[in-house]
Design an enzyme around this catalytic site. Structure first.
Site, PDB file in Angstrom:
ATOM      1  N   SER A 176      -2.289   7.111   8.047  1.00 36.46           N
ATOM      2  CA  SER A 176      -0.897   6.667   8.044  1.00 36.46           C
ATOM      3  C   SER A 176      -0.015   7.853   7.686  1.00 36.46           C
ATOM      4  O   SER A 176      -0.359   8.646   6.817  1.00 36.46           O
ATOM      5  CB  SER A 176      -0.663   5.546   7.020  1.00 36.46           C
ATOM      6  OG  SER A 176      -1.178   4.324   7.484  1.00 36.46           O
ATOM      7  N   SER A 235      -9.766   5.826   5.963  1.00 40.58           N
ATOM      8  CA  SER A 235     -10.588   5.425   7.109  1.00 40.58           C
ATOM      9  C   SER A 235      -9.842   5.731   8.394  1.00 40.58           C
ATOM     10  O   SER A 235     -10.397   6.249   9.361  1.00 40.58           O
ATOM     11  CB  SER A 235     -10.917   3.931   7.026  1.00 40.58           C
ATOM     12  OG  SER A 235     -11.631   3.646   5.848  1.00 40.58           O
ATOM     13  N   ARG A 282       6.777   4.165   7.129  1.00 39.25           N
ATOM     14  CA  ARG A 282       5.644   4.627   7.940  1.00 39.25           C
ATOM     15  C   ARG A 282       6.183   4.944   9.327  1.00 39.25           C
ATOM     16  O   ARG A 282       6.784   4.094   9.987  1.00 39.25           O
ATOM     17  CB  ARG A 282       4.569   3.548   8.019  1.00 39.25           C
ATOM     18  CG  ARG A 282       3.293   4.019   8.731  1.00 39.25           C
ATOM     19  CD  ARG A 282       2.276   2.886   8.857  1.00 39.25           C
ATOM     20  NE  ARG A 282       0.980   3.365   9.324  1.00 39.25           N
ATOM     21  CZ  ARG A 282       0.647   3.540  10.614  1.00 39.25           C
ATOM     22  NH1 ARG A 282       1.551   3.311  11.551  1.00 39.25           N
ATOM     23  NH2 ARG A 282      -0.564   3.970  10.943  1.00 39.25           N
ATOM     24  N   GLU A 303       0.813  -1.214   0.000  1.00 39.15           N
ATOM     25  CA  GLU A 303       0.000   0.000   0.000  1.00 39.15           C
ATOM     26  C   GLU A 303       0.853   1.274   0.000  1.00 39.15           C
ATOM     27  O   GLU A 303       0.588   2.217  -0.755  1.00 39.15           O
ATOM     28  CB  GLU A 303      -0.916  -0.015   1.228  1.00 39.15           C
ATOM     29  CG  GLU A 303      -2.022   0.996   1.185  1.00 39.15           C
ATOM     30  CD  GLU A 303      -3.081   0.734   2.246  1.00 39.15           C
ATOM     31  OE1 GLU A 303      -3.946   1.602   2.423  1.00 39.15           O
ATOM     32  OE2 GLU A 303      -3.036  -0.329   2.892  1.00 39.15           O
TER      33      GLU A 303
END
Length: 358
Positions: free
Chosen positions: A182, A179, A194, A128
């Protein structure tokens, strides 16, 4: 074969479709009917079923991709409607043209079996964060006006979008608001990680608004928030100190306690659903901005790029983020935004598909 990239998030699924426009007469004659049907269906409609939408204002023409020239189309629909999308892919006989779709997001795992069983298509699951950064890099390289910031975000009369030169971006922070949230520190094209995040994101905003106001969609929630007054719901510094708190440089208009007025029955009697929606939006946005600012300071980064579908049709949140980042950093941090909001993961998947087919 059709050129697709998908990002199946927790709330929204995003589909990016590349339509070659340099098709020669010979190629058009050889084009199979199924491909022609899919192309016409996707490009001649702006709505699909009850909740699928093609964001026409984001369409990118004359894009060069793998030696072809064409148009990028950006489509989105609620992830809750994924079953309908799978049925549509089956109806349009997508499996006769391709055996794999490059996809990212949690839904690439959740719906993998459904794609295999119902459509006879494999989902090539991609990381992702990698797809997000790859998509940002491609779009920004292709579309010079992609990046912008808000000048005078606290002044409605003077506030305006201003293009930002993102040609020399590194290092920068990406705050991806879906939602959840990050936060990725990007030091170079292939060096990123991240570094933070929060579960309080766009899904939290919509979920709370549905509970508090009875709305059903993100668009409804944003429309209600635009009509509301969060000061009727939130307790401000001036409500506690009678004005500014000079010792700690806290202006009176700063929120001291989100929803703080709601502990008082008299205040509860005066608020409407629109006020509750506005306070919910301010609460979630301020929390994201605070985490982003601290993360940027911890990593010594002064460019913070906010992306994600939480920012779609949501200038209120963008301006709040812009003001907060600049004010609390004393002008050291700048909040940047990108026109294509939450579509970068799907774009990254499209780029990956083309790499693999070469």
């Amino acid at each position: 074969m059709p050129w697709f990239g998908m990002d199946i998030g927790g709330t929204l699924a995003k589909l990016v479709y590349f339509e070659p426009t340099d098709v020669t007469p010979d190629e058009e004659e050889l084009e199979v009917e199924t491909l022609r049907t899919i192309r016409r269906y996707l490009t001649s409609n702006v709505a699909y079923g009850s909740d699928g939408v093609r964001d026409v204002h984001l369409e990118m023409k004359n894009v060069k991709l793998a030696g072809r020239v064409g148009t990028l189309h950006f489509i989105r629909f609620p992830t809750a409607s994924m079953k309908s999308f799978i049925e549509l892919a089956k109806e349009k006989k997508l499996a006769t043209l391709a055996d794999t779709i490059c996809a990212t997001g949690g839904g690439a795992y959740k719906f993998e079996e459904d794609f295999n069983k119902e459509v006879e298509l494999a989902l090539h699951k991609l990381d992702e964060l990698q797809m997000l950064i790859q998509g940002i890099n491609f779009i920004d390289d292709t579309y010079p006006s992609e990046c912008f910031y808000w000048a005078h975000p606290d002044d409605e009369e003077q506030c305006k979008k201003v293009p930002f030169d993102f040609s020399d971006p590194y290092p920068y922070l990406v705050v991806n608001i879906g939602s959840g949230v990050s936060i990725i520190a990007v030091k170079s094209q292939g060096d990123y990680a991240r570094v933070s995040g929060t579960s309080l994101g766009g899904g939290t905003f919509l979920g709370l608004c549905c509970l508090l106001t009875g709305c059903n969609t993100f668009e409804e929630a944003i429309e209600m928030a635009a009509q509301g007054d969060s000061k009727k719901v939130d307790k401000l510094v001036k409500d506690i100190y009678g004005g500014d708190y000079d010792k700690f440089n806290l202006p009176g208009h700063v929120v001291a306690s989100s929803f703080g007025h709601m502990m008082c029955e008299d205040h509860r009697k005066t608020v409407c659903k629109e006020d509750l929606a506005r306070s919910t939006l301010v609460t979630i946005t301020n929390n994201i901005g605070s985490i982003a600012r601290m993360t940027a300071l911890n990593h010594g980064i002064n460019k913070v790029v906010f992306v994600g579908n939480f920012l779609r049709v949501n200038p209120i949140a963008m301006k709040l983020l812009a003001y907060a980042m600049e004010y609390w950093s004393k002008g050291q941090l700048k909040a940047l935004f990108l026109e294509h909001e939450g579509h970068f993961g799907a774009v990254g998947c499209l780029i990956e598909l083309i790499k693999e087919k070469r």
